[in-house]
Design an enzyme around this catalytic site. Structure first.
Site, short mmCIF file in Angstrom:
data_model
loop_
_atom_site.label_atom_id
_atom_site.label_comp_id
_atom_site.label_asym_id
_atom_site.label_seq_id
_atom_site.Cartn_x
_atom_site.Cartn_y
_atom_site.Cartn_z
N ASP A 50 -27.83 -28.35 19.19
CA ASP A 50 -27.23 -27.62 20.30
C ASP A 50 -26.82 -26.22 19.86
O ASP A 50 -27.45 -25.64 18.97
CB ASP A 50 -26.03 -28.41 20.82
CG ASP A 50 -25.90 -28.34 22.33
OD1 ASP A 50 -25.56 -27.25 22.83
OD2 ASP A 50 -26.15 -29.35 23.00
N PRO A 77 -9.25 -30.19 17.26
CA PRO A 77 -8.51 -31.36 16.77
C PRO A 77 -9.12 -32.70 17.14
O PRO A 77 -8.84 -33.70 16.48
CB PRO A 77 -7.12 -31.19 17.42
CG PRO A 77 -7.33 -30.25 18.55
CD PRO A 77 -8.44 -29.34 18.13
N HIS A 89 -21.14 -25.09 24.69
CA HIS A 89 -21.99 -26.20 25.14
C HIS A 89 -22.07 -27.31 24.10
O HIS A 89 -21.84 -28.49 24.41
CB HIS A 89 -23.38 -25.66 25.46
CG HIS A 89 -24.32 -26.66 26.05
ND1 HIS A 89 -25.19 -27.40 25.29
CD2 HIS A 89 -24.54 -27.02 27.34
CE1 HIS A 89 -25.91 -28.19 26.08
NE2 HIS A 89 -25.53 -27.97 27.33
N ILE A 133 -9.30 -36.35 24.62
CA ILE A 133 -10.22 -37.27 25.27
C ILE A 133 -10.63 -38.39 24.32
O ILE A 133 -10.28 -38.39 23.13
CB ILE A 133 -11.48 -36.53 25.76
CG1 ILE A 133 -12.28 -35.99 24.57
CG2 ILE A 133 -11.12 -35.42 26.73
CD1 ILE A 133 -13.70 -35.60 24.90
N ASN A 151 -31.90 -29.69 34.76
CA ASN A 151 -30.99 -29.40 35.88
C ASN A 151 -31.62 -28.59 37.00
O ASN A 151 -30.93 -27.80 37.66
CB ASN A 151 -29.77 -28.62 35.36
CG ASN A 151 -28.94 -29.42 34.40
OD1 ASN A 151 -29.02 -30.64 34.35
ND2 ASN A 151 -28.14 -28.72 33.61
N TYR A 192 -41.05 -36.98 26.61
CA TYR A 192 -41.89 -37.70 25.64
C TYR A 192 -41.50 -39.17 25.61
O TYR A 192 -40.32 -39.52 25.74
CB TYR A 192 -41.75 -37.09 24.25
CG TYR A 192 -42.27 -35.68 24.13
CD1 TYR A 192 -43.53 -35.34 24.59
CD2 TYR A 192 -41.49 -34.68 23.55
CE1 TYR A 192 -44.01 -34.04 24.48
CE2 TYR A 192 -41.96 -33.37 23.44
CZ TYR A 192 -43.23 -33.07 23.91
OH TYR A 192 -43.69 -31.78 23.81
N ASP A 237 -35.76 -42.40 32.06
CA ASP A 237 -35.44 -43.79 31.73
C ASP A 237 -34.17 -44.28 32.42
O ASP A 237 -34.18 -45.29 33.13
CB ASP A 237 -35.29 -43.95 30.21
CG ASP A 237 -36.58 -43.68 29.49
OD1 ASP A 237 -37.49 -44.51 29.57
OD2 ASP A 237 -36.68 -42.61 28.84
N SER A 261 -27.07 -32.29 30.43
CA SER A 261 -26.60 -32.13 29.06
C SER A 261 -25.37 -32.99 28.79
O SER A 261 -25.13 -33.42 27.66
CB SER A 261 -26.24 -30.67 28.78
OG SER A 261 -27.38 -29.90 28.56
#
Length: 393
Positions: A144, A152, A177, A195, A269, A281, A307, A331
């Site tokens: 990325d 943290p 990102h 989180i 997107n 792929y 998928d 993403s």
């Protein structure tokens, strides 16, 4: 491949280990139980020879017994309903019942999880954590814009990585990102702040293949894939893509897949059915985005080359400056699946086994069979998934 929404929210949650019986709906109406296992108690007066004959007649073998309870735990090759009907129709049986599961329910103390992270809730990550929180020897490579190393919620999770944009060993994120993607997959969990990541104990390998403007070239991406494989990553998250297929990219993907690495890619997107690469792929698990209401995000690409789906609309995760932010995009959906893959790898699942578990246990939300093949990923079901052969063995 992402859109910045605004915001950060504060909340608090008291914590602990809460022991309860899982009351979620089980296959064929049975509460959760060990597959092909039944517990039988015989009436007083049944002889050893009669007991053995009755067990053989039911097509069962003895796994365990408890003299204090007078019970026998049996393994059967027959379906649960049939073996129970068989035993309960016989004289001399006190009772027969499935070998039910009782679980310890883990509730982390990350303050944003209960009210601001719908993604882990939707895919039942907390229930999956009762089975596994992964292990530090499992590594997800984040290909990325780099990762903010001092965040943290990420600092303790990162291994030394590489910057293929500037050709140095400093995969610094100046875009945000990559840091956001990394947090979704494996932010530090149960640490009293921020989180919760989908794979709490997994480590992260930052590989910068996209520049500060969010774009990178084929060579950088292909080199990043090879580097991640050679660095020991078992999962590679590819929250990037293009409508253009390339032999170099496909060869890099095959190099990884041939060595047992699980590749997860964002579907794109543009809100169209045009394939996005490398997600399209066959070696890559292509992931579309869903909302908190389990419907396809309007921006998400779709088609039968995709998928599974995962939450990707207004996802709260780690961001630059030690902050948190909401972003949307496929993403954000992809690292949910990468996190589930890490949970499965920690169970000793092979690439093929992990992929089967992710696909076969996905929830058939609206759009399944049209927008994507298998459904929206379900972490709790995936970590409990067993093939028919495993269930019988």
């Amino acid at each position: 491949m992402w859109m910045l929404a605004a915001g950060i929210a504060l909340a608090a949650l008291a914590v602990g280990l809460v022991y309860r019986y899982l009351d979620w709906k089980a296959e064929r109406g049975w509460a959760p139980h060990e597959p092909y296992q039944v517990i039988v108690s015989f009436e007083d007066g049944v002889t050893d020879d009669e007991r053995k004959r009755m067990i053989r007649a039911a097509g069962c073998t003895v796994m365990d017994s408890n003299v204090h309870l007078g019970t026998y735990t049996l393994r059967s090759s027959r379906k649960m309903r049939r073996v129970l009907e068989h035993f309960n129709s016989m004289q001399g049986i006190h009772y027969a019942e499935p070998n039910y599961l009782y679980e310890a329910t883990y509730i982390p103390d990350d303050p944003f999880l209960p009210d601001y992270q719908y993604g882990p809730q939707v895919i039942q990550a907390p229930e999956a954590w009762d089975v596994t929180v992964s292990r530090p020897d499992v590594v997800i490579a984040i290909l990325d814009t780099g990762v903010h190393a001092s965040h943290p919620d990420l600092a303790t999770k990162l291994t030394a990585g590489y910057n293929f944009v500037e050709n140095n060993e400093m995969p610094i994120d100046r875009n945000g990102h990559g840091t956001h993607v990394a947090g979704i997959a494996a932010a530090a969990t149960d640490n009293g702040l921020g989180i919760a990541g989908i794979a709490p104990n997994t480590r992260l390998l930052p590989v910068k293949v996209l520049g500060d403007n969010g774009t990178g070239n084929l060579n950088q991406v292909a080199n990043g894939i090879i580097y991640a494989v050679n660095s020991g990553a078992q999962i590679i998250n590819l929250s990037l893509g293009s409508a253009a297929s390339a032999v170099t990219l496909q060869n890099a993907v095959r190099f990884a897949a041939d060595r047992g690495v699980i590749l997860v890619g964002a579907a794109g997107n543009n809100g169209v059915s045009v394939p996005n690469y490398p997600a399209a792929y066959s070696e890559v698990i292509a992931v579309a985005s869903t909302t908190m209401h389990d419907v396809r995000s309007s921006f998400s690409n779709y088609g039968m080359w995709v998928d599974v789906a995962a939450p990707g609309d207004r996802i709260l995760s780690t961001y630059l400056g030690g902050n948190y932010a909401y972003l949307s995009g496929t993403s954000m959906a992809a690292p949910h699946v990468s996190g589930v893959a890490a949970l499965l790898v920690s169970q000793g699942r092979s690439q093929a086994e992990a992929r089967a578990a992710i696909q076969q246990t996905a929830d058939p939300v609206p759009g399944t069979g049209e927008w994507w093949v298998y459904g929206r990923v379900n972490a709790a079901h995936a970590v409990r998934y067993r093939t028919a052969q495993e269930q019988q063995g």
